[in-house]
Write a protein that holds these residues in place. Structure first.
Motif, PDB file in Angstrom:
ATOM      1  N   ARG A 209       0.835  -1.218   0.000  1.00  0.00           N
ATOM      2  CA  ARG A 209       0.000   0.000   0.000  1.00  0.00           C
ATOM      3  C   ARG A 209       0.860   1.255   0.000  1.00  0.00           C
ATOM      4  O   ARG A 209       0.593   2.213  -0.734  1.00  0.00           O
ATOM      5  CB  ARG A 209      -0.906  -0.008   1.223  1.00  0.00           C
ATOM      6  CG  ARG A 209      -1.828   1.211   1.322  1.00  0.00           C
ATOM      7  CD  ARG A 209      -2.429   1.329   2.698  1.00  0.00           C
ATOM      8  NE  ARG A 209      -1.392   1.642   3.686  1.00  0.00           N
ATOM      9  CZ  ARG A 209      -1.610   1.689   5.005  1.00  0.00           C
ATOM     10  NH1 ARG A 209      -2.801   1.398   5.488  1.00  0.00           N
ATOM     11  NH2 ARG A 209      -0.616   1.987   5.837  1.00  0.00           N
ATOM     12  N   GLY A 210       1.907   1.247   0.846  1.00  0.00           N
ATOM     13  CA  GLY A 210       2.780   2.415   0.912  1.00  0.00           C
ATOM     14  C   GLY A 210       3.469   2.694  -0.417  1.00  0.00           C
ATOM     15  O   GLY A 210       3.607   3.855  -0.837  1.00  0.00           O
ATOM     16  N   PHE A 211       3.889   1.624  -1.080  1.00  0.00           N
ATOM     17  CA  PHE A 211       4.532   1.808  -2.383  1.00  0.00           C
ATOM     18  C   PHE A 211       3.546   2.359  -3.402  1.00  0.00           C
ATOM     19  O   PHE A 211       3.859   3.305  -4.139  1.00  0.00           O
ATOM     20  CB  PHE A 211       5.099   0.476  -2.857  1.00  0.00           C
ATOM     21  CG  PHE A 211       5.650   0.512  -4.252  1.00  0.00           C
ATOM     22  CD1 PHE A 211       6.911   1.046  -4.501  1.00  0.00           C
ATOM     23  CD2 PHE A 211       4.905   0.033  -5.332  1.00  0.00           C
ATOM     24  CE1 PHE A 211       7.418   1.096  -5.791  1.00  0.00           C
ATOM     25  CE2 PHE A 211       5.397   0.081  -6.615  1.00  0.00           C
ATOM     26  CZ  PHE A 211       6.664   0.614  -6.848  1.00  0.00           C
ATOM     27  N   LEU A 212       2.349   1.777  -3.460  1.00  0.00           N
ATOM     28  CA  LEU A 212       1.367   2.223  -4.452  1.00  0.00           C
ATOM     29  C   LEU A 212       0.907   3.647  -4.192  1.00  0.00           C
ATOM     30  O   LEU A 212       0.741   4.454  -5.118  1.00  0.00           O
ATOM     31  CB  LEU A 212       0.167   1.263  -4.441  1.00  0.00           C
ATOM     32  CG  LEU A 212       0.427  -0.169  -4.932  1.00  0.00           C
ATOM     33  CD1 LEU A 212      -0.829  -1.018  -4.768  1.00  0.00           C
ATOM     34  CD2 LEU A 212       0.882  -0.168  -6.391  1.00  0.00           C
ATOM     35  N   HIS A 213       0.690   3.986  -2.906  1.00  0.00           N
ATOM     36  CA  HIS A 213       0.173   5.311  -2.582  1.00  0.00           C
ATOM     37  C   HIS A 213       1.272   6.372  -2.634  1.00  0.00           C
ATOM     38  O   HIS A 213       1.052   7.498  -3.126  1.00  0.00           O
ATOM     39  CB  HIS A 213      -0.453   5.291  -1.189  1.00  0.00           C
ATOM     40  CG  HIS A 213      -1.044   6.590  -0.775  1.00  0.00           C
ATOM     41  ND1 HIS A 213      -2.067   7.207  -1.458  1.00  0.00           N
ATOM     42  CD2 HIS A 213      -0.735   7.439   0.264  1.00  0.00           C
ATOM     43  CE1 HIS A 213      -2.395   8.345  -0.872  1.00  0.00           C
ATOM     44  NE2 HIS A 213      -1.583   8.516   0.182  1.00  0.00           N
ATOM     45  N   GLY A 214       2.470   5.997  -2.148  1.00  0.00           N
ATOM     46  CA  GLY A 214       3.525   6.993  -2.059  1.00  0.00           C
ATOM     47  C   GLY A 214       4.315   7.162  -3.336  1.00  0.00           C
ATOM     48  O   GLY A 214       4.702   8.285  -3.685  1.00  0.00           O
ATOM     49  N   ARG A 215       4.556   6.080  -4.027  1.00  0.00           N
ATOM     50  CA  ARG A 215       5.401   6.162  -5.222  1.00  0.00           C
ATOM     51  C   ARG A 215       4.583   6.239  -6.514  1.00  0.00           C
ATOM     52  O   ARG A 215       4.901   6.994  -7.419  1.00  0.00           O
ATOM     53  CB  ARG A 215       6.305   4.933  -5.283  1.00  0.00           C
ATOM     54  CG  ARG A 215       7.270   4.808  -4.119  1.00  0.00           C
ATOM     55  CD  ARG A 215       8.391   5.833  -4.202  1.00  0.00           C
ATOM     56  NE  ARG A 215       9.380   5.649  -3.150  1.00  0.00           N
ATOM     57  CZ  ARG A 215      10.422   4.848  -3.236  1.00  0.00           C
ATOM     58  NH1 ARG A 215      10.613   4.162  -4.345  1.00  0.00           N
ATOM     59  NH2 ARG A 215      11.277   4.736  -2.233  1.00  0.00           N
TER      60      ARG A 215
ATOM     61  N   PRO B 146      -4.710   6.388  -5.322  1.00  0.00           N
ATOM     62  CA  PRO B 146      -5.508   6.880  -4.190  1.00  0.00           C
ATOM     63  C   PRO B 146      -5.426   5.940  -2.988  1.00  0.00           C
ATOM     64  O   PRO B 146      -5.316   4.726  -3.140  1.00  0.00           O
ATOM     65  CB  PRO B 146      -6.931   6.938  -4.768  1.00  0.00           C
ATOM     66  CG  PRO B 146      -6.719   7.118  -6.232  1.00  0.00           C
ATOM     67  CD  PRO B 146      -5.482   6.361  -6.571  1.00  0.00           C
ATOM     68  N   ARG B 147      -5.492   6.500  -1.784  1.00  0.00           N
ATOM     69  CA  ARG B 147      -5.228   5.741  -0.564  1.00  0.00           C
ATOM     70  C   ARG B 147      -6.117   4.496  -0.428  1.00  0.00           C
ATOM     71  O   ARG B 147      -5.640   3.405  -0.141  1.00  0.00           O
ATOM     72  CB  ARG B 147      -5.396   6.652   0.655  1.00  0.00           C
ATOM     73  CG  ARG B 147      -5.056   5.947   1.971  1.00  0.00           C
ATOM     74  CD  ARG B 147      -5.176   6.903   3.154  1.00  0.00           C
ATOM     75  NE  ARG B 147      -4.816   6.231   4.386  1.00  0.00           N
ATOM     76  CZ  ARG B 147      -3.575   6.042   4.820  1.00  0.00           C
ATOM     77  NH1 ARG B 147      -2.555   6.498   4.102  1.00  0.00           N
ATOM     78  NH2 ARG B 147      -3.327   5.421   5.960  1.00  0.00           N
ATOM     79  N   PHE B 148      -7.432   4.683  -0.615  1.00  0.00           N
ATOM     80  CA  PHE B 148      -8.334   3.538  -0.419  1.00  0.00           C
ATOM     81  C   PHE B 148      -8.055   2.433  -1.438  1.00  0.00           C
ATOM     82  O   PHE B 148      -7.993   1.255  -1.106  1.00  0.00           O
ATOM     83  CB  PHE B 148      -9.797   3.981  -0.528  1.00  0.00           C
ATOM     84  CG  PHE B 148     -10.768   2.855  -0.341  1.00  0.00           C
ATOM     85  CD1 PHE B 148     -11.018   2.343   0.922  1.00  0.00           C
ATOM     86  CD2 PHE B 148     -11.428   2.287  -1.444  1.00  0.00           C
ATOM     87  CE1 PHE B 148     -11.913   1.284   1.101  1.00  0.00           C
ATOM     88  CE2 PHE B 148     -12.312   1.238  -1.268  1.00  0.00           C
ATOM     89  CZ  PHE B 148     -12.561   0.737   0.008  1.00  0.00           C
TER      90      PHE B 148
END
Length: 568
Positions: free
Chosen positions: A166-172, A176-178
């Motif tokens: 999740r952190g990779f997808l959202h941060g990099r 969207p967070r959800f």
């Protein structure tokens, strides 16, 4: 910094709980699951198995609660209400609540374990097992904690992987967070499942196959190569002795002595025929079709098609045949019988059920079809009675030879299926379509005209209405977990736990979502621990069952009484 939680559960936005954190609500639910798993099941359990099943149940309860709470915390109305509740409850009450939990949870485990030891004693008495000391039963308590903790930590490891994704997808990637949360959870689950199935499970099955193949190559103690031409593996056999496997070698060398056959059949020893036992091992030929063809060749070689009875057996996973079934036929028919079987796996039945069910079906179908086709070449008046037998996983493979009841009645002269797994298609169809008002553990199908179910001879004799030939019998005990285990137990109460309990099953046994599934799953590992007449043990029923299905011409009640004395 936002506060969110329920009844003492605190989650600070941007903060992470330590790995050892225990959610109090989930702890309560997990404990409840552990306590429910201590209630009676089909078979008695040792403290070790109780610790295992309660630990698994506790971890499941904890995990499901955490999942529900996570979903609720992302629902606005609940989150706002939780914030208000948390803000108004004094911190001292939180500490008191935690202190109470730390006392109530272990005390409840110990108290209910003490009660559970009495429940297990009642179950042992119901199935005819000697009483067992309750001493040491409390040893299950620390095991419950350890098993639950290990599984919860494993779940947190998966959650850590999901958060990393999740952190990779959202941060990099700027997802969207959800959406990143959902993708992280799905990808983590798929990754773990892939590793378990593609690496761990494959390695474990490879290791098991190698281990059991070594066992398969070992001749059982006290067993020597048969010399009689009526047996596979003998000097003139088309199936070499070394290819039969351990279970095949035990089968072809077994059987009642000539004097015992004469006594049971009421004839002289000179009139006793040597029973034919044909067997083809997994290493005797390369495919189910080749093994079936070789089995027919063995029947030809031994003169099996000239015998009065020819029984086609589908074995269990390792190639095992319950000796009580062929022996019963050999005793009452004066040895004028032939029994044929083929092996399709090295693995024990419980493991074959997971990975080899298709092999069992292929073996059962190809062997019966090959034998049936050969019997059809014989003029009708000179054909042997063609009987069918399968036990446990063997019954599932044997069922695969037939499309339905009409097909059974067209091609077989009698069928005995023993301890059928709940997944058996024909068995399930017959039970689901049972006559209105009939219980699942003692079903009556179509007024008992062709198919009957029972756990003893009296059951099979009911109802009193006519029983047409050819006859089909299912032997099944109310206390046999192999018969009653099904994935549906996870979330659906079965009829056999709605209706009055069957013979040998505690009236105190109840259904709980998820919990009962694991209870019966563990029961399967002990399925053969009870005495005959309970669990997965049916040896004492074979004689009566075969005499109801295919008695010799002119057979009387006096003959049955004499044969029963010989069987013991």
């Amino acid at each position: 910094m936002t506060v969110a939680g329920t009844s003492g559960t605190v989650e600070l936005t941007g903060a992470r709980r330590p790995w050892w954190w225990v959610d109090p609500v989930a702890l309560i639910v997990g404990t409840a699951f552990a306590l429910m798993a201590m209630t009676p099941s089909l078979l008695p359990r040792t403290w070790f198995f109780q610790g295992l099943v309660s630990g698994i149940s506790a971890a499941i309860g904890y995990g499901l609660s955490c999942l529900v709470l996570w979903a609720l915390r992302h629902w606005g109305p609940y989150r706002r209400a939780a914030d208000r509740v948390y803000a108004t409850v004094p911190r001292v009450l939180h500490r008191i609540g935690w202190a109470a939990l730390l006392v109530v949870v272990p005390v409840s485990l110990l108290v209910v374990l003490t009660i559970a030891s009495d429940w297990q004693g009642e179950v042992r008495e119901l199935i005819g097992m000697p009483a067992d000391s309750a001493a040491g039963w409390l040893r299950a308590a620390p095991m419950i904690v350890v098993v639950a903790a290990v599984l919860v930590l494993a779940g947190r490891g998966i959650r850590w992987i999901a958060r990393a994704i999740r952190g990779f997808l959202h941060g990099r990637v700027r997802v969207p967070r959800f959406a990143a949360q959902v993708a992280g959870a799905v990808l983590a689950a798929l990754l773990v499942a892939g590793v378990l199935e593609g690496v761990v499970l494959r390695w474990a099955l490879s290791a098991a196959d190698a281990s059991f193949s070594v066992t398969n190559d070992q001749t059982p103690d006290g067993v020597t190569r048969p010399q009689a031409s009526e047996r596979s593996g003998s000097p003139g056999s088309l199936a070499p002795w070394d290819s039969l496997g351990s279970e095949g070698q035990a089968f072809v060398t077994g059987g009642p002595a000539r004097a015992r056959i004469a006594e049971a059949a009421g004839i002289t020893e000179d009139d006793v025929a040597v029973p034919i036992r044909a067997y083809v091992g997994l290493e005797s030929a390369d495919s189910p079709e080749a093994r079936a063809d070789l089995a027919v060749d063995e029947l030809e070689r031994t003169g099996a098609f000239d015998r009065e009875v020819l029984a086609v057996v589908t074995t269990t996973g390792t190639g095992w045949v319950n000796s009580a079934s062929p022996e019963a036929l050999e005793l009452v028919y004066g040895g004028d019988t032939a029994t044929v079987a083929t092996q399709y796996s090295y693995l024990p039945s419980w493991l074959s059920f997971i990975v080899d069910r298709s092999r069992a079906a292929a073996a059962g179908r190809t062997l019966f079809d090959a034998v049936y086709d050969r019997v059809q070449e014989i003029p009708e008046g000179g054909r042997p009675q063609l009987l069918v037998y399968g036990e446990s996983l063997g019954s599932a493979g044997s069922e695969a030879a037939f499309d339905g009841l009409a097909d059974i009645r067209e091609r077989a002269d009698g069928v005995l299926w023993v301890g059928p797994p709940n997944s058996n298609e024909l068995w399930s169809a017959f039970v689901d379509r049972r006559d209105p008002g009939e219980p699942e553990v003692e079903p009556v199908y179509a007024s008992g005209l062709a198919v009957r179910f029972g756990s003893d001879a009296d059951d099979l004799a009911q109802p009193a209405s006519p029983w047409l030939e050819p006859r089909v019998v299912y032997l099944m005990h109310p206390s046999d977990p192999i018969v009653w285990w099904a994935p549906d137990l996870l979330f659906s109460r079965p009829d056999w736990l709605v209706e009055p309990r069957g013979d040998g099953v505690s009236p105190a046994m109840s259904w709980y979502p998820v919990v009962t599934f694991w209870q019966v799953t563990v029961d399967m590992t002990n399925a053969q621990s009870p005495p005959d007449g309970y669990g997965h043990n049916y040896g004492n029923l074979m004689l009566d069952a075969w005499l109801l299905i295919a008695p010799p011409d002119g057979w009387t009640e006096a003959d049955t009484a004499r044969a029963r004395e010989v069987v013991g």
